[in-house]
Design a protein around this motif. Structure first.
Motif, PDB file in Angstrom:
ATOM      1  N   ARG A 465       0.838  -1.194   0.000  1.00  0.00           N
ATOM      2  CA  ARG A 465       0.000   0.000   0.000  1.00  0.00           C
ATOM      3  C   ARG A 465       0.875   1.248   0.000  1.00  0.00           C
ATOM      4  O   ARG A 465       1.767   1.384   0.839  1.00  0.00           O
ATOM      5  CB  ARG A 465      -0.909   0.009   1.225  1.00  0.00           C
ATOM      6  N   VAL A 466       0.624   2.143  -0.961  1.00  0.00           N
ATOM      7  CA  VAL A 466       1.368   3.413  -1.001  1.00  0.00           C
ATOM      8  C   VAL A 466       0.369   4.567  -1.034  1.00  0.00           C
ATOM      9  O   VAL A 466      -0.729   4.441  -1.576  1.00  0.00           O
ATOM     10  CB  VAL A 466       2.305   3.509  -2.230  1.00  0.00           C
ATOM     11  N   THR A 467       0.779   5.655  -0.417  1.00  0.00           N
ATOM     12  CA  THR A 467      -0.077   6.840  -0.404  1.00  0.00           C
ATOM     13  C   THR A 467       0.057   7.572  -1.733  1.00  0.00           C
ATOM     14  O   THR A 467       1.166   7.747  -2.244  1.00  0.00           O
ATOM     15  CB  THR A 467       0.319   7.751   0.765  1.00  0.00           C
ATOM     16  N   VAL A 468      -1.058   7.989  -2.269  1.00  0.00           N
ATOM     17  CA  VAL A 468      -1.099   8.648  -3.570  1.00  0.00           C
ATOM     18  C   VAL A 468      -0.555  10.070  -3.439  1.00  0.00           C
ATOM     19  O   VAL A 468      -0.707  10.707  -2.391  1.00  0.00           O
ATOM     20  CB  VAL A 468      -2.545   8.629  -4.100  1.00  0.00           C
ATOM     21  N   THR A 469       0.078  10.553  -4.479  1.00  0.00           N
ATOM     22  CA  THR A 469       0.559  11.941  -4.474  1.00  0.00           C
ATOM     23  C   THR A 469      -0.252  12.760  -5.475  1.00  0.00           C
ATOM     24  O   THR A 469      -0.624  12.274  -6.532  1.00  0.00           O
ATOM     25  CB  THR A 469       2.080  12.011  -4.734  1.00  0.00           C
ATOM     26  N   MET A 470      -0.564  13.986  -5.070  1.00  0.00           N
ATOM     27  CA  MET A 470      -1.558  14.768  -5.795  1.00  0.00           C
ATOM     28  C   MET A 470      -1.030  16.128  -6.244  1.00  0.00           C
ATOM     29  O   MET A 470      -0.140  16.702  -5.637  1.00  0.00           O
ATOM     30  CB  MET A 470      -2.783  15.026  -4.886  1.00  0.00           C
ATOM     31  N   GLY A 471      -1.632  16.619  -7.311  1.00  0.00           N
ATOM     32  CA  GLY A 471      -1.434  18.001  -7.723  1.00  0.00           C
ATOM     33  C   GLY A 471      -2.786  18.685  -7.785  1.00  0.00           C
ATOM     34  O   GLY A 471      -3.817  18.031  -7.951  1.00  0.00           O
ATOM     35  N   SER A 472      -2.772  19.989  -7.628  1.00  0.00           N
ATOM     36  CA  SER A 472      -4.010  20.763  -7.683  1.00  0.00           C
ATOM     37  C   SER A 472      -3.756  21.962  -8.585  1.00  0.00           C
ATOM     38  O   SER A 472      -2.699  22.602  -8.511  1.00  0.00           O
ATOM     39  CB  SER A 472      -4.388  21.162  -6.261  1.00  0.00           C
ATOM     40  N   TYR A 473      -4.720  22.237  -9.474  1.00  0.00           N
ATOM     41  CA  TYR A 473      -4.493  23.199 -10.561  1.00  0.00           C
ATOM     42  C   TYR A 473      -5.766  24.008 -10.762  1.00  0.00           C
ATOM     43  O   TYR A 473      -6.839  23.427 -10.923  1.00  0.00           O
ATOM     44  CB  TYR A 473      -4.154  22.450 -11.849  1.00  0.00           C
ATOM     45  N   GLY A 474      -5.663  25.321 -10.753  1.00  0.00           N
ATOM     46  CA  GLY A 474      -6.867  26.140 -10.887  1.00  0.00           C
ATOM     47  C   GLY A 474      -6.721  27.253 -11.908  1.00  0.00           C
ATOM     48  O   GLY A 474      -5.633  27.827 -12.070  1.00  0.00           O
ATOM     49  N   ILE A 475      -7.822  27.530 -12.579  1.00  0.00           N
ATOM     50  CA  ILE A 475      -7.894  28.709 -13.448  1.00  0.00           C
ATOM     51  C   ILE A 475      -9.167  29.463 -13.086  1.00  0.00           C
ATOM     52  O   ILE A 475     -10.238  28.856 -12.961  1.00  0.00           O
ATOM     53  CB  ILE A 475      -7.940  28.319 -14.939  1.00  0.00           C
ATOM     54  N   GLY A 476      -9.050  30.766 -12.929  1.00  0.00           N
ATOM     55  CA  GLY A 476     -10.224  31.592 -12.678  1.00  0.00           C
ATOM     56  C   GLY A 476     -10.928  31.878 -13.995  1.00  0.00           C
ATOM     57  O   GLY A 476     -10.449  32.692 -14.785  1.00  0.00           O
ATOM     58  N   VAL A 477     -12.061  31.206 -14.211  1.00  0.00           N
ATOM     59  CA  VAL A 477     -12.724  31.304 -15.508  1.00  0.00           C
ATOM     60  C   VAL A 477     -13.507  32.610 -15.618  1.00  0.00           C
ATOM     61  O   VAL A 477     -13.373  33.348 -16.597  1.00  0.00           O
ATOM     62  CB  VAL A 477     -13.636  30.076 -15.734  1.00  0.00           C
ATOM     63  N   SER A 478     -14.307  32.924 -14.601  1.00  0.00           N
ATOM     64  CA  SER A 478     -15.015  34.204 -14.667  1.00  0.00           C
ATOM     65  C   SER A 478     -14.024  35.359 -14.551  1.00  0.00           C
ATOM     66  O   SER A 478     -14.182  36.400 -15.187  1.00  0.00           O
ATOM     67  CB  SER A 478     -16.097  34.291 -13.582  1.00  0.00           C
ATOM     68  N   ARG A 479     -12.986  35.165 -13.775  1.00  0.00           N
ATOM     69  CA  ARG A 479     -11.954  36.198 -13.669  1.00  0.00           C
ATOM     70  C   ARG A 479     -11.268  36.431 -15.016  1.00  0.00           C
ATOM     71  O   ARG A 479     -10.882  37.564 -15.333  1.00  0.00           O
ATOM     72  CB  ARG A 479     -10.925  35.776 -12.614  1.00  0.00           C
ATOM     73  N   ALA A 480     -11.117  35.364 -15.806  1.00  0.00           N
ATOM     74  CA  ALA A 480     -10.477  35.522 -17.117  1.00  0.00           C
ATOM     75  C   ALA A 480     -11.285  36.473 -17.996  1.00  0.00           C
ATOM     76  O   ALA A 480     -10.707  37.266 -18.757  1.00  0.00           O
ATOM     77  CB  ALA A 480     -10.314  34.168 -17.801  1.00  0.00           C
ATOM     78  N   VAL A 481     -12.616  36.404 -17.886  1.00  0.00           N
ATOM     79  CA  VAL A 481     -13.449  37.315 -18.678  1.00  0.00           C
ATOM     80  C   VAL A 481     -13.117  38.759 -18.299  1.00  0.00           C
ATOM     81  O   VAL A 481     -12.936  39.628 -19.165  1.00  0.00           O
ATOM     82  CB  VAL A 481     -14.945  37.009 -18.463  1.00  0.00           C
ATOM     83  N   ALA A 482     -12.997  39.011 -17.008  1.00  0.00           N
ATOM     84  CA  ALA A 482     -12.683  40.366 -16.552  1.00  0.00           C
ATOM     85  C   ALA A 482     -11.270  40.773 -16.943  1.00  0.00           C
ATOM     86  O   ALA A 482     -11.028  41.906 -17.370  1.00  0.00           O
ATOM     87  CB  ALA A 482     -12.856  40.457 -15.038  1.00  0.00           C
ATOM     88  N   ALA A 483     -10.324  39.841 -16.804  1.00  0.00           N
ATOM     89  CA  ALA A 483      -8.936  40.171 -17.152  1.00  0.00           C
ATOM     90  C   ALA A 483      -8.822  40.479 -18.644  1.00  0.00           C
ATOM     91  O   ALA A 483      -8.090  41.387 -19.049  1.00  0.00           O
ATOM     92  CB  ALA A 483      -8.012  39.015 -16.770  1.00  0.00           C
ATOM     93  N   LEU A 484      -9.562  39.739 -19.459  1.00  0.00           N
ATOM     94  CA  LEU A 484      -9.549  40.004 -20.898  1.00  0.00           C
ATOM     95  C   LEU A 484     -10.129  41.386 -21.186  1.00  0.00           C
ATOM     96  O   LEU A 484      -9.621  42.117 -22.033  1.00  0.00           O
ATOM     97  CB  LEU A 484     -10.349  38.923 -21.637  1.00  0.00           C
TER      98      LEU A 484
END
Lengths: 600, 600
Positions: A465-484
């Motif tokens: 048994r091994v513990t899983v390793t994770m990544g977390s990744y986010g993009i602000g979708v509504s924020r992208a509209v404002a940034a554009l």
């Protein structure tokens, strides 16, 4: 598609909304893309929803292209998983909490690490099932203390969040690289300039993390970059530490009365006059300023810490907030501010204006926490052997030649000082410049933190048994509209990049002849048949001036005017961004516009 | 698209989940479409999200086709607009309420009438702007007392809600008809049988409203229909009222001791023995049963009401709940139950088992509220001139020949009696049959209620301000996925209608030869090139039995097996619903499957 402006649910505004502090907010409201429903909470009108949909489609395509699979989690979630990871508490006031009719605790999820971890645990058991990349485009909640700038910092917003699950570190690195590549392609397709900055201080160790910042003056994040290619957010910048000095030859520390030295400059002048250094004059950078800070923890506790730093530097509270939790043994968000009079009153040994570490009293006021009961942290520049002028913990008295490593100690170092333009980049790539940006995305190697807390393990090739390793990744979708919108506008309105524009072409009939409207109708139909998405301003009694004004405000990249030129057999094709216009024969209009829109 | 089952985030389950009480819930979980996150709150896995997306696309197309425009409102909303319409209170415990960090009140919206009304008010000012139809497909919240049946009755769910705005009643009727048509097309395209039932009692007056019920035994709504085409939900059925009788010749009422008559049957037998009617024997339908009910109002108040009805009928609490509010002058949802001993103790005049209206005591116990302080309502069958046996408000005594309109009065009529199979349809179209259904949609002529409360007016053609009239229309989108599963399954798994299936074709390779997998790969690529969406079970070491089992559980309508037949140059094409299979030459497979999928 042809959308008739006479039918579109739209009303453009001539006046800026009273509460709008940045251009994107002003223009998105005035042009009828969004409306405010509550502080930091917005409704999407038809135009806005169209742009949002185009942004989402690009994000979705690129996530699918790296093999990520789309799922959808609830926004309303039970407390328990967030309790296990302690985030129920750590989020503090940023979390919207509520109870259901049975008084069970719920939250509106700000992010979904726990739920994704539990889902993979529910479904998968073997390393053969991995890697798996999962994502969602979903509504998130965060009870911001200061929602601002419209969609740029909202309390209800749309994010793409994804999570990777791997059996080993190499897998996590591949997942991270795949997401990094996808993010760069997404921002490129959106037409959104970003700078990838390191987001975790190397000094703090820990896993790799980068933010994608869109440089703009209205951004809330300050970041630094060097001509040599270094980029980091201010919280992640590490100080270039001077070498330690031998303190064998340093003079003994001595306490002196220092009347009439209300400022660092007067103190330095006094020192140079009365107790000059043998090697060079004292400078402000030789004074050791000890700043008392109060830290409000997610638990509601308030802790006092003291930070020592060169007198020519100010404390950057955001940098302190980024790392002070680790020193205090707490996770989650903390708020740091200058200690109040009440805070100071609880520590009578701290004499305001004359606080210092070391030997100045029989009972040390500052030093290690085990000796004094107060956490004391030093700027990395305070290396062994450096000599300082600092407070003697008695009114009107300073100590001179107090030498680090010989005369005083502390609980550790902290990156607390402001970063300044001209500071050296930590990788030696030259002096730093400061810029502001909006955080558009964040990728993070979580490692095993959540998998451990929630017991996500799989069997490896050896049946272990091994513990899983994770990544977390986010993009602000509504924020992208404002940034554009923020990055693509002028004083007259929005100028959408073609890939996210609500329409391909804004067609308008100007003038009163029936022929003009008939020709515009025909052109609208022909453009539709050619596969273009057309906004057709068919309003019969609206003046050309109003039509042009609306077109410029709405910001479709290409405008076609069927008007006076029709008598000569031409329509006018105008580029919203450059303002350039060309007359095109009616017969060639469809072909010309296809070329403009498809970029050929 | 080709989706490889070896890569798909999926794990089918052999066992039913412990908490699943209906087939759709069991199978959607077992086949890997959804997972439970909390009571009545579900996560969508890749397969489920695909089906949901197809349902949404059909809804969106049909809404766009009637000129409705898509917008998107927040789920988290401030209290104020809901306070104005009183729904903040009326929703009672069904509303999720919360406070932000500044202790301002918010709710998770169960429906958005207020926000749409305010948006149109913000944007439009003239009758020329109308009609406008707006809709959203959005996540809604309702803190159900008893979430059940998986997605069929959830607490977080996805709805399409739309709202129409018109300057006059004719416009509202057109909007209603347009939505009605769109809804019927949507359900038709989804392959979901529905019955449109009247949802507002004609007796109550008010605006037109219909529910679209999907007939199924697991439905929570009971509805009635006649062979002649009448259909209504039970709350909306009106009683066929007998003609009033002349009470000139009716005998005088007389109070009698009635020992040993513990039941209605024994009372009737006793009456026929001792006080026979001159025209026909007494029947249970001649006894007037007076039922004491307690009504919990949204305000927290509890009110007592008494309902008189023929002794052969039971009270239907849901029917009472549908209309009692109007009698009590309150809007919003009420809960009705039998009065408790404590409730009765507060009204000592009500002698349990012997409650009756009229003349039996000096001080009337039941009658009009103005005379007795108690609201008293009668079943519509209690018409003037009818003669009754009922309680005398004294232990052991009944009154006989108490005649309606002569000896007693009430505050009004109420449709409170159970509807029974065999009752006459109110439109004379024959006897009613009862059936159960799931509410899939609801269309409602709101009229001016919200526009008045929120002051939505426009200028009419004469420059006069008129209040806008509105319609409200909802479809349960996530519920539709569950209803489709409920109506389309067998003991082995799901059987999706083609329009909403997660894939067009489920292709599998069975056997071990490299040739088989190579042929399957090629077929997958060819099907993709032909525009079909393929789920390809490419698992190399999974047995044919497991592959068939998964295919039947997942429920793609058409399965293609590349296996033993390949030696003879054929693949097997199997219909999931009928179980029929045909061998098709490999060379013809793509053409054959296109025909099957495209329905040609």
């Amino acid at each position: 598609m042809v959308t008739r402006l006479s039918q579109l649910f739209l009303r453009t505004l001539r006046e800026d909304p009273a509460d709008a502090d940045v251009a994107s907010h002003r223009l998105l409201v005035r042009a009828g893309y969004i409306r405010r429903a509550a502080p930091g909470i917005y409704s999407w009108l038809p135009l806005g929803l169209k742009v949002l949909g185009r942004v989402e489609a690009i994000v979705r395509e690129e996530m699918n292209a790296i093999g990520a699979q789309e799922v959808h989690f609830p926004a309303l979630l039970p407390r328990e998983p967030y309790e296990v990871t302690n985030r129920w508490t750590e989020y503090g006031e940023n979390l919207f909490r509520l109870q259901d009719r049975r008084e069970a605790d719920y939250l509106l999820a700000p992010t979904h690490e726990e739920m994704f971890t539990l889902l993979v645990k529910d479904m998968y058991t073997s390393y053969k099932d991995l890697p798996v990349y999962l994502y969602q485009i979903q509504t998130k909640y965060r009870d911001e203390a200061r929602p601002r700038a419209g969609l740029l910092r909202g309390r209800e917003f749309i994010m793409k969040d994804s999570y990777s699950f791997d059996a080993d570190d190499d897998g996590l690195q591949r997942a991270y690289d795949a997401h990094r590549g996808a993010y760069l392609r997404i921002f490129d397709r959106l037409g959104l300039e970003v700078v990838a900055v390191n987001a975790v201080s190397g000094a703090m160790g820990g896993s790799r993390s980068e933010e994608f910042l869109h440089p703009t003056d209205v951004g809330e994040d300050t970041f630094v970059r060097s001509a040599g290619g270094y980029a980091a957010n201010v919280e992640a910048v590490t100080t270039v530490v001077p070498p330690a000095l031998d303190h064998a030859g340093a003079p003994a520390a001595h306490v002196e009365a220092t009347p009439d030295t209300p400022t660092i400059d007067t103190l330095v002048a006094d020192a140079n006059a009365r107790f000059p250094r043998e090697d060079r004059p004292w400078a402000a950078a030789d004074t050791l300023k000890n700043v008392v800070l109060a830290v409000d923890l997610p638990t509601g506790q308030r802790r006092i810490v003291v930070i020592g730093l060169p007198g020519d530097r100010a404390v950057d509270l955001k940098r302190v907030e980024a790392t002070i939790g680790a020193h205090l043994g707490v996770a989650g968000e903390v708020a740091v501010e200058a200690a109040t009079e009440a805070d100071l009153a609880a520590h009578p040994g701290l004499v305001k204006g004359y606080i210092g570490p070391g030997i100045a009293l029989d009972e040390p006021v500052l030093g290690t926490e085990s000796a004094t009961g107060l956490l004391y942290l030093l700027d990395p520049r305070v290396v062994d052997g450096t000599r300082w002028i600092t407070g003697a913990n008695q009114p009107g008295r300073h100590v001179f030649d107090l030498t680090a490593g010989r005369d005083f100690a502390a609980d550790g170092g902290i990156e607390a000082s402001e970063v300044r333009a001209g500071d050296e980049a930590p990788d030696g790539s030259g002096p730093l410049e400061l810029a502001r940006g909006i955080e558009m995305g964040h990728i993070f190697q979580l490692g095993r933190k959540y998998a451990e807390a929630l017991d996500l393990q799989v069997l490896d090739a050896n049946g272990k048994r091994v513990t899983v390793t994770m990544g977390s990744y986010g993009i602000g979708v509504s924020r992208a509209v404002a940034a554009l919108a923020e990055g693509n506008h002028d004083e007259r309105g929005l100028i959408w990049p073609r890939n996210v524009a609500p329409f391909d072409v804004h067609l308008m009939a100007t003038g009163k002849g029936e022929k003009i409207f008939a020709a515009a109708e025909q052109l609208a139909a022909d453009l539709q048949a050619a596969g273009l998405d057309v906004l057709y301003d068919d309003r019969p009694r609206t003046s050309p001036g109003v039509k042009f004004g609306d077109a410029e405000l709405i910001g479709v990249p290409t405008t076609v005017v069927v008007g006076r030129g029709l008598a000569d057999g031409v329509v006018e094709v105008r580029d919203r961004r450059t303002g350039d216009s060309v007359d095109v024969p009616v017969a060639d209009a469809v072909g010309h516009l296809r070329g403009v829109v498809r970029g050929s």
